[in-house]
Design a protein around this motif. Structure first.
Motif, PDB file in Angstrom:
ATOM      1  N   SER A 155       0.833  -1.197   0.000  1.00 43.85           N
ATOM      2  CA  SER A 155       0.000   0.000   0.000  1.00 43.85           C
ATOM      3  C   SER A 155       0.868   1.249   0.000  1.00 43.85           C
ATOM      4  O   SER A 155       1.928   1.262   0.638  1.00 43.85           O
ATOM      5  N   PRO A 156       0.427   2.314  -0.655  1.00 43.44           N
ATOM      6  CA  PRO A 156       1.118   3.596  -0.481  1.00 43.44           C
ATOM      7  C   PRO A 156       0.905   4.099   0.944  1.00 43.44           C
ATOM      8  O   PRO A 156      -0.086   3.758   1.607  1.00 43.44           O
ATOM      9  N   ARG A 157       1.812   4.916   1.400  1.00 42.76           N
ATOM     10  CA  ARG A 157       1.758   5.420   2.775  1.00 42.76           C
ATOM     11  C   ARG A 157       0.456   6.184   3.052  1.00 42.76           C
ATOM     12  O   ARG A 157      -0.097   6.126   4.147  1.00 42.76           O
ATOM     13  N   VAL A 158      -0.056   6.893   2.043  1.00 36.78           N
ATOM     14  CA  VAL A 158      -1.230   7.735   2.238  1.00 36.78           C
ATOM     15  C   VAL A 158      -2.451   6.918   2.679  1.00 36.78           C
ATOM     16  O   VAL A 158      -3.323   7.430   3.403  1.00 36.78           O
ATOM     17  N   SER A 159      -2.520   5.640   2.281  1.00 36.12           N
ATOM     18  CA  SER A 159      -3.678   4.821   2.641  1.00 36.12           C
ATOM     19  C   SER A 159      -3.746   4.515   4.132  1.00 36.12           C
ATOM     20  O   SER A 159      -4.786   4.054   4.618  1.00 36.12           O
ATOM     21  N   PHE A 160      -2.665   4.784   4.851  1.00 40.05           N
ATOM     22  CA  PHE A 160      -2.652   4.509   6.287  1.00 40.05           C
ATOM     23  C   PHE A 160      -2.767   5.779   7.125  1.00 40.05           C
ATOM     24  O   PHE A 160      -2.452   5.778   8.309  1.00 40.05           O
ATOM     25  N   LYS A 161      -3.261   6.855   6.509  1.00 43.28           N
ATOM     26  CA  LYS A 161      -3.586   8.035   7.293  1.00 43.28           C
ATOM     27  C   LYS A 161      -4.766   7.711   8.217  1.00 43.28           C
ATOM     28  O   LYS A 161      -5.695   6.994   7.831  1.00 43.28           O
ATOM     29  N   PRO A 162      -4.748   8.219   9.447  1.00 46.26           N
ATOM     30  CA  PRO A 162      -5.793   7.863  10.429  1.00 46.26           C
ATOM     31  C   PRO A 162      -7.214   8.116   9.955  1.00 46.26           C
ATOM     32  O   PRO A 162      -8.134   7.360  10.309  1.00 46.26           O
ATOM     33  N   GLU A 163      -7.423   9.153   9.128  1.00 52.36           N
ATOM     34  CA  GLU A 163      -8.787   9.486   8.732  1.00 52.36           C
ATOM     35  C   GLU A 163      -9.450   8.424   7.857  1.00 52.36           C
ATOM     36  O   GLU A 163     -10.674   8.423   7.684  1.00 52.36           O
ATOM     37  N   PRO A 170      -4.624  -0.198  11.075  1.00 53.99           N
ATOM     38  CA  PRO A 170      -4.442  -1.519  11.699  1.00 53.99           C
ATOM     39  C   PRO A 170      -2.958  -1.857  11.849  1.00 53.99           C
ATOM     40  O   PRO A 170      -2.095  -1.288  11.177  1.00 53.99           O
ATOM     41  N   GLU A 171      -2.678  -2.798  12.737  1.00 51.37           N
ATOM     42  CA  GLU A 171      -1.301  -3.237  12.967  1.00 51.37           C
ATOM     43  C   GLU A 171      -0.933  -4.286  11.912  1.00 51.37           C
ATOM     44  O   GLU A 171      -1.231  -5.470  12.053  1.00 51.37           O
ATOM     45  N   VAL A 172      -0.298  -3.810  10.852  1.00 54.74           N
ATOM     46  CA  VAL A 172       0.136  -4.675   9.755  1.00 54.74           C
ATOM     47  C   VAL A 172       1.556  -4.279   9.374  1.00 54.74           C
ATOM     48  O   VAL A 172       2.083  -3.258   9.823  1.00 54.74           O
ATOM     49  N   SER A 173       2.163  -5.079   8.526  1.00 52.94           N
ATOM     50  CA  SER A 173       3.479  -4.766   7.978  1.00 52.94           C
ATOM     51  C   SER A 173       3.278  -4.195   6.579  1.00 52.94           C
ATOM     52  O   SER A 173       2.903  -4.919   5.654  1.00 52.94           O
ATOM     53  N   ARG A 174       3.510  -2.860   6.435  1.00 52.18           N
ATOM     54  CA  ARG A 174       3.243  -2.197   5.153  1.00 52.18           C
ATOM     55  C   ARG A 174       4.471  -2.284   4.249  1.00 52.18           C
ATOM     56  O   ARG A 174       5.604  -2.079   4.675  1.00 52.18           O
ATOM     57  N   HIS A 175       4.220  -2.547   2.972  1.00 51.99           N
ATOM     58  CA  HIS A 175       5.266  -2.609   1.957  1.00 51.99           C
ATOM     59  C   HIS A 175       4.799  -1.829   0.731  1.00 51.99           C
ATOM     60  O   HIS A 175       3.632  -1.466   0.622  1.00 51.99           O
ATOM     61  N   PHE A 176       5.708  -1.598  -0.197  1.00 57.37           N
ATOM     62  CA  PHE A 176       5.348  -0.814  -1.387  1.00 57.37           C
ATOM     63  C   PHE A 176       6.159  -1.285  -2.583  1.00 57.37           C
ATOM     64  O   PHE A 176       7.309  -1.699  -2.447  1.00 57.37           O
ATOM     65  N   ARG A 177       5.541  -1.239  -3.767  1.00 56.60           N
ATOM     66  CA  ARG A 177       6.208  -1.435  -5.041  1.00 56.60           C
ATOM     67  C   ARG A 177       5.690  -0.353  -5.987  1.00 56.60           C
ATOM     68  O   ARG A 177       4.520   0.012  -5.942  1.00 56.60           O
ATOM     69  N   PRO A 178       6.533   0.166  -6.888  1.00 61.53           N
ATOM     70  CA  PRO A 178       6.115   1.287  -7.731  1.00 61.53           C
ATOM     71  C   PRO A 178       4.941   0.977  -8.657  1.00 61.53           C
ATOM     72  O   PRO A 178       4.141   1.855  -8.948  1.00 61.53           O
ATOM     73  N   SER A 179       4.838  -0.247  -9.155  1.00 66.05           N
ATOM     74  CA  SER A 179       3.801  -0.594 -10.121  1.00 66.05           C
ATOM     75  C   SER A 179       2.578  -1.169  -9.419  1.00 66.05           C
ATOM     76  O   SER A 179       2.668  -2.177  -8.713  1.00 66.05           O
ATOM     77  N   LEU A 180       1.438  -0.548  -9.644  1.00 68.24           N
ATOM     78  CA  LEU A 180       0.194  -1.032  -9.040  1.00 68.24           C
ATOM     79  C   LEU A 180      -0.204  -2.387  -9.621  1.00 68.24           C
ATOM     80  O   LEU A 180      -0.684  -3.276  -8.901  1.00 68.24           O
ATOM     81  N   ALA A 181       0.023  -2.568 -10.911  1.00 64.26           N
ATOM     82  CA  ALA A 181      -0.256  -3.870 -11.523  1.00 64.26           C
ATOM     83  C   ALA A 181       0.579  -4.967 -10.864  1.00 64.26           C
ATOM     84  O   ALA A 181       0.092  -6.069 -10.600  1.00 64.26           O
ATOM     85  N   TYR A 182       1.836  -4.659 -10.592  1.00 63.60           N
ATOM     86  CA  TYR A 182       2.724  -5.632  -9.958  1.00 63.60           C
ATOM     87  C   TYR A 182       2.278  -5.927  -8.533  1.00 63.60           C
ATOM     88  O   TYR A 182       2.335  -7.083  -8.079  1.00 63.60           O
TER      89      TYR A 182
END
Length: 256
Positions: A155-163, A170-182
């Motif tokens: 997920s992008p960081r913005v999706s974990f804004k409190p609002e 939630p308490e998860v391990s967030r990761h990111f890759r540049p391509s949404l398809a990937y």
């Protein structure tokens, strides 16, 4: 779905990879479409090839692509190609390896064939509706985690804004890759438990990956839990949630 659509997408993606690699790390010309959204001459070269190759093979199909001016005649077509010539252009321009070609066929709003290809990483994902999904010809199976707590989430960081959450992220391990398809394909591969994006998502970013993930056994919906539909007038969906059944249900409960 015509029997050969999946094979056509695979062949064409491999050709696109050769074109893109000829520009990669060769200082291609780059323009800013606005909002820090780059596009390179490689994007346009791949788009031209895909459009010519695919529509020559299927002249009655419509066309949706990030780098082609929209033609609303596509809304009258029973089947359309939905294409992102290079998904992850920033990564491509920076000389990084994580960018992809994303190609799909939608029939009356539903994806029936898909291919996501990462040329530099040599990862070729394909899927056909009701036919399963593969990575380099090997069958894929998504993870079946039973709860969101502790899950690995792309997920992008913005999706974990409190609002965006009823009681905070939630308490998860967030990761990111540049391509949404990937990212979607990685959930189908079983490398991560879930993928979320809460902002409106362009169809060309998610069409192919959505079928790959769902054919591998993941639940794929918009952020409200509704089925995704494609070739819409706006060419966007209300975000994307992708995960196993239980993790997906937890995400819907937690989201504001």
């Amino acid at each position: 779905m015509p029997e050969s659509d999946r094979a056509l997408l695979e062949e064409t993606a491999l050709e696109a990879g050769e074109i893109a690699r000829s520009f990669w790390r060769e200082d291609p010309q780059v323009w800013d479409k606005g909002g820090d959204d780059p596009v390179s001459e490689a994007d346009f070269a791949v788009d031209r090839h895909l459009k010519h190759r695919l529509l020559s093979a299927r002249p009655d199909y419509g066309w949706v692509s990030e780098e082609t001016e929209d033609d609303m005649a596509r809304l009258q077509a029973d089947r359309v190609f939905i294409v992102d010539p290079i998904d992850g252009t920033r990564s491509f321009v920076a000389g990084e390896k994580t960018w992809a070609h994303s190609i799909a066929v939608a029939e009356k709003g539903r994806i029936t064939a898909a291919c996501v290809y990462l040329p530099v990483r040599e990862k070729l994902y394909t899927a056909g509706l009701g036919q399963g999904a593969t990575l380099n010809k090997a069958p894929l199976a998504a993870l079946s985690r039973d709860r969101l707590l502790g899950a690995t989430v792309l997920s992008p960081r913005v999706s974990f804004k409190p609002e965006f959450w009823k009681t905070g992220p939630p308490e998860v391990s967030r990761h990111f890759r540049p391509s949404l398809a990937y990212r979607l394909a990685l959930v189908g591969e079983g490398r991560f438990d879930a993928m979320i994006t809460l902002r409106p998502a362009w169809e060309w970013d998610i069409a192919a990956g959505a079928l790959i993930a769902s054919e591998a056994g993941a639940m794929v919906t918009d952020r409200h839990g509704q089925d995704l539909t494609f070739n819409s007038p706006a060419r966007q969906t209300a975000g994307v949630l992708t995960a196993s059944l239980n993790v997906h249900a937890d995400l819907l409960k937690e989201l504001a």
